[in-house]
Design a protein around this motif. Structure first.
Motif, short mmCIF file in Angstrom:
data_model
loop_
_atom_site.label_atom_id
_atom_site.label_comp_id
_atom_site.label_asym_id
_atom_site.label_seq_id
_atom_site.Cartn_x
_atom_site.Cartn_y
_atom_site.Cartn_z
N UNK A 53 10.03 -8.25 -1.54
CA UNK A 53 8.61 -9.17 -2.38
C UNK A 53 7.79 -9.05 -1.44
N UNK A 54 6.79 -8.48 -1.58
CA UNK A 54 5.40 -9.51 -0.66
C UNK A 54 4.77 -9.99 -1.88
N UNK A 55 3.59 -11.10 -1.33
CA UNK A 55 2.86 -11.23 -2.67
C UNK A 55 1.54 -11.92 -2.08
N UNK A 56 0.21 -10.51 -2.68
CA UNK A 56 -1.15 -11.03 -2.38
C UNK A 56 -2.09 -11.58 -3.50
N UNK A 57 -2.02 -12.82 -3.86
CA UNK A 57 -2.00 -13.22 -5.67
C UNK A 57 -3.49 -14.46 -5.15
N UNK A 58 -4.62 -14.25 -5.60
CA UNK A 58 -5.49 -15.19 -5.91
C UNK A 58 -5.81 -16.43 -7.05
N UNK A 87 17.35 -0.23 1.18
CA UNK A 87 16.59 -0.93 2.09
C UNK A 87 15.21 -0.66 1.90
N UNK A 88 14.51 -1.73 1.17
CA UNK A 88 12.44 -1.49 0.87
C UNK A 88 12.11 -2.34 0.28
N UNK A 89 10.59 -2.40 0.50
CA UNK A 89 9.68 -3.94 -0.04
C UNK A 89 8.73 -2.82 -1.57
N UNK A 90 8.69 -4.55 -2.08
CA UNK A 90 8.19 -4.28 -3.02
C UNK A 90 6.86 -4.93 -3.40
N UNK A 91 5.51 -4.44 -3.26
CA UNK A 91 4.37 -5.45 -3.10
C UNK A 91 3.95 -5.91 -4.18
N UNK A 92 2.93 -7.64 -4.73
CA UNK A 92 3.06 -7.01 -6.00
C UNK A 92 1.14 -8.12 -5.57
N UNK A 93 0.25 -7.24 -5.84
CA UNK A 93 -1.08 -8.25 -5.29
C UNK A 93 -1.77 -8.22 -7.31
N UNK A 94 -2.72 -9.35 -7.07
CA UNK A 94 -3.71 -9.36 -7.96
C UNK A 94 -4.82 -10.31 -7.91
#
Length: 755
Positions: free
Chosen positions: A646-651, A684-691
């Motif tokens: 899980x990759x995250x890019x959160x302000x 296998x895989x990747x989940x992205x979360x951006x806020x």
């Protein structure tokens, strides 16, 4: 040391001067007549013929000055002999060369000087002829030429002396006088005529002849040797003051009076011309006679008329008085202000316009003004009053100006009736006095100038105890340095503003007790200086109310935190019960439904946990919340979670409770769907979360690189409870949800920020 020639030339010059054997000799009429004529021509009170010796300036002839010599140090004539032509000093007070000259530093306080070198026949400068005045002035080109001509006449007289010309040689004297008239008088703009004792013409200058020609009169009739009185224009004699002028000529010729002067008007071709006529007797009996001068003063008269018009139309009362305090002139506004007619005022002492109780002070002001002649207000810091003819008084403001010329000193007073201003000032003071806040006025040095009644009531001092004291008397000791700093900063940036913004300020009463205050500052900057006006509010009641409110809010906050804590605990209990129930259920579909319900309840429990630990109950740090939620969901999928990143890019996003709960449930649903369906067969895989924020809009993106959302399925019309919940919560947020099926699945939610 004084500036001078080189030693060789200076020695030669001194030697040449001594050849004339004239130093320290008695007065001689020829030189006295020249300085008298110079003073009359140029209208100056002082004139000198000066011979410059090795260490002094000796006066051979003089008008208006009692001294017989002056030191060369800082001397005017010492500088003049260095010049080829005329030297003019318009204002000696502003010329460092003459700052130590005795004629400048003491009486007669010379300001103007003009001098021309007097030279020997071999060219050495022996001295000067000069004119002086106690007021600054300038010379025209014609006047500069005339002064040079006078210097040449002094040189001729010196040469005659050196050659020991016989004093009874009358023919030579007449020729010298004719030569003098030709060289000097023709260089002047005024009309000059030299007459003998019988009134016959000895010499005329060119301006006189030009005037006769320009006015269609027979200039040839005015010839040398003719009787001037016999050739007078009868029209001029009979009208416009001519008769009185020529009566004055006869009186001077007869020896009744030494000189005479009169202004008269002459009808010009286009407009009247004004002249001043002057008559001066030569005292030497050989050749004897008089000089008659006519000077055109029309431009001066026009300027005088315009000045009178300006004074008459002035909005203020204008009063001109002489040194003795006698009224010389008033304008129309003076008559209106004081109720007197002009004839009732002219010639009267100025004290008649001042109430009795102020007259001694008024005279004192006048004397002080004459001692320091600079334009300034009168009675600064005092209340002045005028006295009308009917005996009533009215407040005034007086500005003084000094005129110092050859006619003496006069004071021009501009008097303003400030009755209306006083009335407004009284209203202002009434408003200040009745103000509900304490008002304190201090000057630039921090001294209290004025207080009102509320100041006395707030601080416990009487007014007399405060006026003249430093304003720090009203401030506790620990705040005084900061208070002074505020005052200095305020004066440096003069705009109305509150004082001590963001700080707790306190006042100090007379009894030593302190009380909380709020201060507003205002600046008044005028000709009297800068003052700071402070409005001081006792905020004891407000501070007490605020303390109570703050205590109530603290109690409410503690209660809310306790509620959130209990809700979180209860939700966790419910989630745990559902999980326990799922263990006893054999149907796999039912187990999955129970697990989803437990996850949803857990998502809400996490929010309440964040609220419980938050310092601000109105905002939740969503960055930290999302990470906690993702960790919880990933943990729930056991071994499979090891293959999913899980990759995250959160302000730094903060949400209120009403927004945080539906947003948290949406993240829980979409993240759970990706974990369950995007990576089948243990992929296998990747989940992205951006806020993030974007100009007032919040954008939430949940994506995966799995097998993708089914192509034929519309997520907004799905019968799945989870997707139905997502759509419902999106509508609750008044947001918009979109789906991108390329490269897996990408859900994007946009909604407005509420914070």
């Amino acid at each position: 040391m004084f500036d001078t020639l080189d030693s060789e030339h200076e020695s030669l010059r001194i030697q040449k001067l001594h050849e004339y054997s004239i130093l320290d000799t008695s007065p001689e009429q020829v030189y006295d007549d020249i300085v008298s004529l110079a003073a009359m021509i140029f209208g100056t009170p002082y004139a000198l013929i000066t011979l410059v010796d090795s260490d002094r300036e000796w006066f051979k002839a003089k008008i208006g000055i009692s001294a017989t010599e002056n030191s060369r140090e800082g001397g005017f004539c010492t500088q003049t002999i260095l010049y080829q032509d005329v030297m003019v000093v318009a204002n000696a007070d502003q010329d460092r060369r003459f700052s130590n000259n005795a004629l400048v530093t003491a009486a007669p306080h010379i300001r103007f000087y003009a001098g021309a070198p007097v030279r020997a026949s071999t060219g050495e400068a022996l001295g000067t002829i000069c004119i002086l005045d106690s007021v600054p002035r300038e010379l025209s080109e014609e006047q500069i030429g005339a002064l040079g001509a006078l210097a040449r006449q002094v040189s001729i007289a010196l040469e005659l002396r050196r050659k020991a010309i016989a004093p009874n040689d009358s023919v030579t004297g007449v020729r010298c006088l004719e030569q003098f008239a030709g060289l000097v008088l023709n260089a002047l703009s005024a009309q000059f005529c030299v007459l003998d004792d019988a009134g016959n013409i000895l010499a005329l200058n060119q301006p006189w002849l030009d005037f006769e020609r320009d006015h269609n009169r027979d200039a040839q009739a005015l010839d040398i040797g003719q009787s001037y009185l016999a050739l007078l224009d009868a029209d001029l004699v009979e009208n416009r003051g001519g008769e009185a002028f020529f009566a004055g000529i006869r009186a001077v010729l007869a020896g009744t009076i030494p000189c005479f002067s009169l202004e008269y008007c002459y009808p010009g071709a286009s407009e009247p011309q004004w002249f001043v006529g002057k008559v001066l007797r030569f005292t030497d009996p050989k050749p004897g006679g008089i000089v008659v001068i006519h000077e055109n003063i029309s431009e001066h008269k026009r300027l005088e008329y315009r000045f009178q018009q300006a004074v008459e139309a002035a909005p203020n009362a204008i009063v001109m008085v002489n040194e003795s305090g006698t009224i010389q002139m008033v304008n129309l506004q003076t008559e209106r202000c004081f109720g007197y007619s002009r004839p009732e005022l002219i010639g009267q002492p100025v004290e008649m316009l001042v109430p009795e109780r102020y007259r001694s002070a008024h005279v004192g002001f006048r004397h002080a003004y004459l001692a320091a002649p600079a334009s300034r207000p009168m009675g600064a810091g005092r209340d002045l009053y005028g006295l009308r003819k009917d005996g009533t008084e009215f407040p005034v403001e007086i500005g003084l100006g000094l005129i110092n010329d050859a006619n003496g000193i006069v004071i021009v007073s501009s008097i303003v009736d400030i009755t209306e201003r006083k009335r407004l000032d009284h209203r202002f003071r009434q408003a200040v006095e009745s103000a509900p806040n304490a008002i304190v006025m201090v000057n630039e040095s921090g001294t209290i100038q004025m207080v009102n009644l509320q100041t006395e009531m707030s601080f416990g001092y009487s007014r007399t105890e405060l006026l003249g004291q430093a304003v720090e008397i009203l401030v506790p000791e620990r705040f005084r340095s900061a208070h002074a700093g505020f005052r200095q900063a305020y004066l440096a940036a003069p705009v109305s503003r509150p004082m001590g913004a963001g700080r707790d300020l306190y006042g100090l009463r007379k009894d030593g007790t302190e009380f909380p205050i709020e201060i507003g500052l205002g600046l008044i900057d005028d000709e009297n200086g800068t003052i700071v006006l402070s409005s001081i509010v006792d905020i004891s009641a407000r501070k007490s109310a605020n303390d109570k409110l703050r205590q109530a809010l603290n109690e409410k906050e503690m209660l809310l935190k306790e509620v959130y804590h209990r809700v979180k605990n209860n939700l966790q209990v419910v989630s745990s019960l559902i999980n326990l129930q799922a263990r006893n259920v054999k149907n796999a579909e039912t187990v999955e439904l129970l697990k989803q319900s437990a996850d949803r309840i857990k998502a809400m429990a996490l929010l309440h946990e964040k609220l419980y630990h938050s310092k601000d109950l109105a905002r939740i740090d969503f960055n930290e919340y999302i990470r906690s939620l993702a960790d919880h969901l990933l943990y729930g999928y056991g071994d499979r979670s090891g293959k999913i990143a899980i990759s995250m890019s959160i302000d730094n996003v903060f949400l209120d409770v009403d927004t945080a709960i539906p947003c948290g449930l949406i993240i829980s649903e979409l993240l759970s769907n990706a974990l369950k369906h995007a990576f089948p067969d243990d992929r296998a895989g990747e989940i992205g979360i951006s806020f993030r924020h974007d100009d007032g809009t919040l954008i939430l993106v949940i994506s995966d690189d799995g097998i993708g959302f089914p192509a034929g399925l519309d997520f907004k019309k799905s019968t799945s409870l989870g997707l139905q919940l997502v759509n419902s919560l999106t509508n609750q947020l008044m947001g918009d949800m979109t789906l991108d099926r390329q490269h897996g699945s990408r859900f994007t939610l946009r909604f407005a920020s509420a914070i």
